[in-house]
Enzyme design. Structure first.
Site, short mmCIF file in Angstrom:
data_model
loop_
_atom_site.label_atom_id
_atom_site.label_comp_id
_atom_site.label_asym_id
_atom_site.label_seq_id
_atom_site.Cartn_x
_atom_site.Cartn_y
_atom_site.Cartn_z
N LYS A 129 13.17 -62.50 68.71
CA LYS A 129 12.18 -62.82 69.57
C LYS A 129 12.65 -62.52 71.01
O LYS A 129 13.85 -62.62 71.36
CB LYS A 129 12.54 -64.54 69.55
CG LYS A 129 11.81 -65.21 68.19
CD LYS A 129 11.42 -66.58 68.75
CE LYS A 129 12.32 -67.47 67.65
NZ LYS A 129 12.00 -69.12 68.00
N HIS B 53 17.51 -79.19 67.67
CA HIS B 53 16.32 -78.54 68.91
C HIS B 53 15.44 -79.53 69.59
O HIS B 53 15.01 -79.44 70.41
CB HIS B 53 16.09 -77.22 68.64
CG HIS B 53 17.24 -76.18 68.91
ND1 HIS B 53 18.30 -76.14 68.01
CD2 HIS B 53 17.17 -75.07 69.58
CE1 HIS B 53 19.00 -75.13 68.59
NE2 HIS B 53 18.53 -74.67 69.29
N LYS C 241 21.95 -65.97 60.46
CA LYS C 241 20.82 -65.66 60.98
C LYS C 241 20.10 -64.58 60.33
O LYS C 241 18.70 -64.68 60.35
CB LYS C 241 20.92 -65.43 62.63
CG LYS C 241 19.56 -65.45 63.45
CD LYS C 241 19.31 -66.16 64.23
CE LYS C 241 17.95 -66.14 65.09
NZ LYS C 241 17.90 -66.15 66.56
N1 NAD Z 1 15.58 -64.82 71.46
C1 NAD Z 1 16.10 -65.94 70.76
O1 NAD Z 1 15.88 -66.02 69.52
C2 NAD Z 1 16.74 -67.07 71.76
C3 NAD Z 1 17.54 -67.84 71.01
C4 NAD Z 1 18.44 -68.82 71.81
C5 NAD Z 1 18.38 -68.71 73.25
N2 NAD Z 1 17.49 -67.45 73.65
C6 NAD Z 1 17.28 -67.64 75.20
O2 NAD Z 1 18.69 -67.34 75.81
C7 NAD Z 1 18.69 -67.77 76.90
C8 NAD Z 1 20.18 -68.62 77.33
O3 NAD Z 1 21.08 -67.50 76.99
P1 NAD Z 1 22.80 -67.74 77.58
O4 NAD Z 1 23.10 -68.99 77.19
O5 NAD Z 1 23.21 -66.49 77.02
O6 NAD Z 1 22.49 -67.81 79.04
P2 NAD Z 1 22.38 -66.65 80.30
O7 NAD Z 1 22.07 -65.23 79.77
O8 NAD Z 1 21.69 -67.39 81.38
O9 NAD Z 1 24.04 -66.45 80.45
C9 NAD Z 1 25.00 -67.53 80.93
C10 NAD Z 1 25.50 -67.22 82.20
O10 NAD Z 1 26.71 -66.49 81.95
C11 NAD Z 1 26.84 -65.42 82.46
N3 NAD Z 1 27.42 -64.36 81.73
C12 NAD Z 1 26.88 -63.56 80.56
N4 NAD Z 1 27.97 -62.88 80.14
C13 NAD Z 1 29.16 -63.01 80.59
C14 NAD Z 1 30.35 -62.61 80.52
N5 NAD Z 1 30.86 -61.82 79.43
N6 NAD Z 1 31.23 -62.85 81.34
C15 NAD Z 1 30.90 -63.75 82.37
N7 NAD Z 1 29.80 -64.27 82.66
C16 NAD Z 1 28.67 -63.74 81.62
C17 NAD Z 1 25.19 -64.83 82.95
O11 NAD Z 1 25.47 -64.07 83.77
C18 NAD Z 1 24.81 -66.49 83.00
O12 NAD Z 1 25.43 -66.72 84.44
C19 NAD Z 1 17.47 -68.70 77.29
O13 NAD Z 1 16.73 -68.20 78.14
C20 NAD Z 1 16.86 -68.89 75.86
O14 NAD Z 1 15.75 -69.14 75.86
C21 NAD Z 1 16.68 -66.82 72.99
ZN ZN Z 2 19.52 -72.97 70.42
#
Ligand code: NAD
Ligand code: ZN
Length: 364
Positions: free
Chosen positions: A144, A249, A228
């Site tokens: 996705k 969710h 997954k």
């Molecule tokens: N495609 C899918 O199936 C799917 C599933 C779940 C969530 N999502 C999407 O994922 C997003 C959320 O992802 P997330 O929780 O990873 O948030 P994010 O990508 O915003 O990362 C969270 C924070 O951590 C920081 N960061 C990332 N890696 C780091 C590291 N190794 N060290 C320090 N900081 C780091 C990022 O810069 C950010 O500030 C949402 O947009 C959601 O819609 C997609």
């Molecule tokens: Zn989720």
């Protein structure tokens, strides 16, 4: 000592089979992996300033010739205009369809970079190198991809599987504690909804896991990827089995929207959602009181969640109705049918939800 080989999971999605490699230090072997699966000749790395600041040097060592495309950090930049910046950078560098795009970041970078890869010249080879726990166990697998519109989250997107996913748990060392914990709630989700053995291990090893002990963390990440991957293989486009992974969710999304995406990290709102679903399942006799207590205890063990006592159950129901998840006062909700199994239940009533939400501390 010989370096341990990464754990390998093959995802047999209907549209493409690809491997997920999980291993500490796997970032160092990225180039060999990309070469091995033929992921592009000229390579571009989509990342953000935060991740690049911590780990850009390490990535560069493995892919010295790859061109970085750095975007501002944050969900609010997961937009079409950021995607256009990726297209512009690709075009300026002369990227054609033989290029490969590597996403290097959390779910925001993965979804947006993946969407750019899916659409630029009708599709570039894509590799995900996820750097948050949430992206490693969830977002990077399953294809996705997409971005937000002002009108709502993830409203534009595609199903576009990567050629490979490379997961290095060592990069989680710099992840803020709260982000790491938020990812652990999604890990708990897999245990409760899909895998009793994983749930038991989480109960036993939550301490070392929270301390990011690699010996415990690496196999847990690999197990989540396996779960997954298996679900995606059965239902790539989320018409059936994949909906089980939405456990927690329905309520979670309502809480996020009701607080304008400011109060909760996604995983935190899912934690509340799982608690609500478990309470409903317990009240229906679908899970035993001890199982309900074990799930609630595991969630509680991770520490306090942001408060909900200023929110009302009726406002959450309003969000769920708007989400079209309520039909004639009945709602589709994923409920556990035991530890390690869950089902989409089509007739959850608003009264049941209100009872569960007020038990969590929300006002009526
Ligand atoms: N495609 C899918 O199936 C799917 C599933 C779940 C969530 N999502 C999407 O994922 C997003 C959320 O992802 P997330 O929780 O990873 O948030 P994010 O990508 O915003 O990362 C969270 C924070 O951590 C920081 N960061 C990332 N890696 C780091 C590291 N190794 N060290 C320090 N900081 C780091 C990022 O810069 C950010 O500030 C949402 O947009 C959601 O819609 C997609
Ligand atoms: Zn989720």
């Amino acid at each position: 000592m010989a370096k341990a080989l990464p754990l390998r999971i093959d995802v047999h999605a209907p549209s493409r089979t690809y491997r997920v490699l999980v291993g500490p230090g796997s970032l160092a072997g990225l180039r060999e992996v990309l070469d091995g699966v033929g992921c592009g000749t000229a390579r571009f790395v989509v990342s953000n300033q935060t991740v690049w600041g911590h780990w850009g040097g390490a990535l560069r060592e493995s892919l010295p010739d790859a061109e970085p495309i750095l975007l501002p950090d944050g969900e609010r930049f997961k937009t079409l205009s950021s995607t256009a910046r990726i297209y512009d950078a690709l075009l300026k560098a002369g990227a054609d369809r033989s290029a490969g795009l590597v996403t290097f970041g959390g779910g925001v970078v993965g979804d947006m970079g993946g969407f750019a890869a899916a659409t630029y010249m009708r599709g570039l080879a894509l590799a995900h190198v996820p750097t948050t726990l949430l992206a490693q166990v969830d977002a990077a697998i399953g294809g996705k991809v997409g971005v937000n519109l002002p009108g709502g989250k993830n409203l534009v997107g595609a199903f576009y599987q990567p050629s490979v996913v490379v997961i290095d748990p060592l990069v989680l060392a710099t992840l803020p504690r709260r982000e790491f914990r938020a990812g652990l709630y999604e890990v708990i989700k897999y245990g409760v909804a899909c895998d009793a053995g994983l749930f038991e291990r989480l109960r036993r090893d939550l301490g070392p896991l929270s301390r990011r002990d690699g010996g415990v963390l690496t196999p847990v990440i690999a197990d989540c990827c396996r779960i997954k991957g298996a679900v995606v293989a059965r239902d790539e486009r989320e018409s059936g089995a994949r909906r089980i992974l939405n456990f927690g969710h329905t309520v979670g999304h309502a809480l996020e929207a009701a607080t304008r995406y400011r109060r909760f990290l996604h995983g935190e709102s899912v934690a509340y959602g799982m608690l609500a679903s478990c309470a409903i399942a317990a009240a229906r006799g679908m899970i035993s009181a001890p199982d309900h207590a074990a799930i609630a205890a595991l969630v509680a063990q991770l520490g306090p969640l942001p408060p909900v006592n200023d929110l009302s159950a009726s406002a959450q129901l309003e969000y769920m109705r708007r989400d079209k998840k309520v039909h004639e006062g009945r709602l589709h909700v994923v409920l556990p049918t035991g530890i390690g199994s869950a089902d989409v239940i089509a007739d959850v009533s608003e009264t049941e939800l209100t009872t569960a939400l007020t038990a969590l501390g929300l006002a009526e």
